[in-house]
Design an enzyme around this catalytic site. Structure first.
Site, PDB file in Angstrom:
ATOM      1  N   ARG B  50      53.974  77.930   9.322  1.00  0.00           N
ATOM      2  CA  ARG B  50      53.175  76.859   8.322  1.00  0.00           C
ATOM      3  C   ARG B  50      52.539  76.112   9.456  1.00  0.00           C
ATOM      4  O   ARG B  50      52.817  75.545  10.292  1.00  0.00           O
ATOM      5  CB  ARG B  50      53.996  76.128   7.604  1.00  0.00           C
ATOM      6  CG  ARG B  50      54.709  77.126   6.758  1.00  0.00           C
ATOM      7  CD  ARG B  50      55.807  76.539   5.874  1.00  0.00           C
ATOM      8  NE  ARG B  50      56.693  77.438   5.097  1.00  0.00           N
ATOM      9  CZ  ARG B  50      57.693  77.079   4.377  1.00  0.00           C
ATOM     10  NH1 ARG B  50      57.843  75.570   4.063  1.00  0.00           N
ATOM     11  NH2 ARG B  50      58.390  77.895   3.843  1.00  0.00           N
ATOM     12  N   ASP B  52      51.142  72.024   8.350  1.00  0.00           N
ATOM     13  CA  ASP B  52      51.018  70.898   7.416  1.00  0.00           C
ATOM     14  C   ASP B  52      49.754  70.547   6.858  1.00  0.00           C
ATOM     15  O   ASP B  52      48.713  71.088   7.360  1.00  0.00           O
ATOM     16  CB  ASP B  52      51.916  69.780   7.927  1.00  0.00           C
ATOM     17  CG  ASP B  52      53.162  70.028   8.293  1.00  0.00           C
ATOM     18  OD1 ASP B  52      53.667  70.791   7.822  1.00  0.00           O
ATOM     19  OD2 ASP B  52      53.705  69.170   9.129  1.00  0.00           O
ATOM     20  N   ARG B 197      53.905  65.754  15.170  1.00  0.00           N
ATOM     21  CA  ARG B 197      53.217  64.362  14.726  1.00  0.00           C
ATOM     22  C   ARG B 197      54.338  63.353  14.804  1.00  0.00           C
ATOM     23  O   ARG B 197      54.100  62.194  15.257  1.00  0.00           O
ATOM     24  CB  ARG B 197      52.731  64.337  13.141  1.00  0.00           C
ATOM     25  CG  ARG B 197      51.542  65.484  12.978  1.00  0.00           C
ATOM     26  CD  ARG B 197      51.454  65.770  11.618  1.00  0.00           C
ATOM     27  NE  ARG B 197      51.299  64.720  10.894  1.00  0.00           N
ATOM     28  CZ  ARG B 197      51.417  64.300   9.516  1.00  0.00           C
ATOM     29  NH1 ARG B 197      51.591  65.481   9.077  1.00  0.00           N
ATOM     30  NH2 ARG B 197      51.302  63.311   9.131  1.00  0.00           N
TER      31      ARG B 197
END
Lengths: 247, 247
Positions: B50, B52, B197
């Site tokens: 995935r 985000d 992040r």
């Protein structure tokens, strides 16, 4: 008069080019409007040269003169706060009184960005060319541009520029390692209206086998814009750098 | 069953991430909808992992299986015609029947893009960090991430992932020559939710002197997300590459 030099980046997509024109949105006007808010005058902003509608800049240089000494970091921050997100002042510095962004420039470097695969992240500043053209053939043809020539064949026909002699110091395609990206770098003392886009459009015809490499010299010698290829789309073109005697 | 592998680029700005979620626009759904138009089934598309909400990809890999043999160039062209301009299929190739985009991936490379000057042309995929942080200090701190560790301290706290052990092979800032651009490259066998992040947000605190370099080891050892810094904005993050045994 105190003179200031600006280094500018802009996304040309929504602009009708650099130069102020009645009824059109221009980069120069956006800058002059912002500057008029932060200095108590409305100084004219003089660029190193015009960029056409839709053409971008990562290194445009401009100057302006005011009656008083400014605080450059404060003015730069204020301008960036006032400008749309499509224009930024990367640097603002005091310049010698006589500095002139256009007359003092010794050269300009443009880059034209293409890709042979679909473009997503850079779709506003890169053009799809597919199937992949023959970049080696385009590089051999581009060699014919080097040196001092009358570039009338690559100058927009309605241009009023009389002197169409330019000296091209560099003209070459560079393929990037990854996924079909390529860029055409061209450096010259000056550029005529629509010159890079006409050159790229002609080179792409050669790269696609629609013209032969040796056409380049013949087109140049013709001094006739109708002999060259169609202008490549403006969104692939970026004014990367303006070169001064002491950069 | 015939299996096909896709190389994908997308601009994550308008997407709620890769993964299909009810009521949200996802990259996976956009792809599955387009594929359902061109093949007589509605195959599930399985990504390498995935990304985000708001995170981009230049090299996402995905696979799907169908009952019949396809003509990849035709399917790829059709998909690119149907997809929004924010998603492109860069390549579509037959894969071994057992190929699995997620299980077979040996590693992923992400890059986080920042700039210390205002950003115009790359404003959708680069983040302003100003004043310039101490990139050398950030690089020394990033060395502490190399190797195999439990990265719980850099995993979003509501993540349901139980195994939080990752092996980081590369983690370094690279400054580009021109005008304040820098990128953080990180390669690992796997990444947890929000991991890059959180790492970038923590490194930026170190680069700004809000934390000391040696904090990195302490944060990692804490296994507590609250010890790390805030997540850096998603728009600076790009999934650059997914690494397989035979790429």
């Amino acid at each position: 008069m105190p003179t200031y030099r600006m280094l500018l980046e802009y996304d040309g997509t929504g602009f009708h080019g650099w130069q102020i024109q009645p009824g059109h949105v221009s980069v120069q006007e956006a800058l002059e409007q912002a500057l008029a808010v932060v200095v108590p005058e409305r100084p004219r902003i003089v660029g190193s040269g015009r960029t056409d509608a839709g053409v971008h800049a990562r290194g445009q240089v401009a100057h302006f003169r005011v009656n008083e000494t400014l605080d450059p970091p404060r003015i730069r921050a204020s301008l960036n706060g006032l400008l749309p997100e499509t224009v930024a002042v990367l640097a603002l510095d005091p310049a010698p009184d006589h500095f002139h962004a256009r007359y003092d420039a010794r050269g300009r470097r443009y880059a034209y960005y293409v890709r042979t695969l679909p473009i997503v992240l850079e779709r506003h500043a890169r053009v799809l060319v597919r199937p992949a053209p023959d970049f080696d053939a385009m590089n051999r043809a581009a060699e014919g541009l080097l040196g001092t020539h009358d570039f009338s064949a690559f100058c927009r026909s309605r241009s009023e520029t009389m002197n169409r002699v330019c000296t091209v110091n560099r003209a070459e395609w560079h393929r990037e390692r990854r996924r079909g990206d390529a860029q055409f770098n061209i450096v010259a003392d000056r550029f005529l209206h629509g010159m890079v886009r006409a050159i790229v459009g002609t080179l792409l015809q050669i790269g696609r086998g629609k013209r032969v490499e040796s056409d380049m010299g013949r087109i140049l010698a013709s001094l006739d814009r109708r002999e060259a290829g169609p202008a490549a789309p403006s969104r692939g073109l970026v004014l990367e750098e303006v070169i001064y005697a002491s950069n």
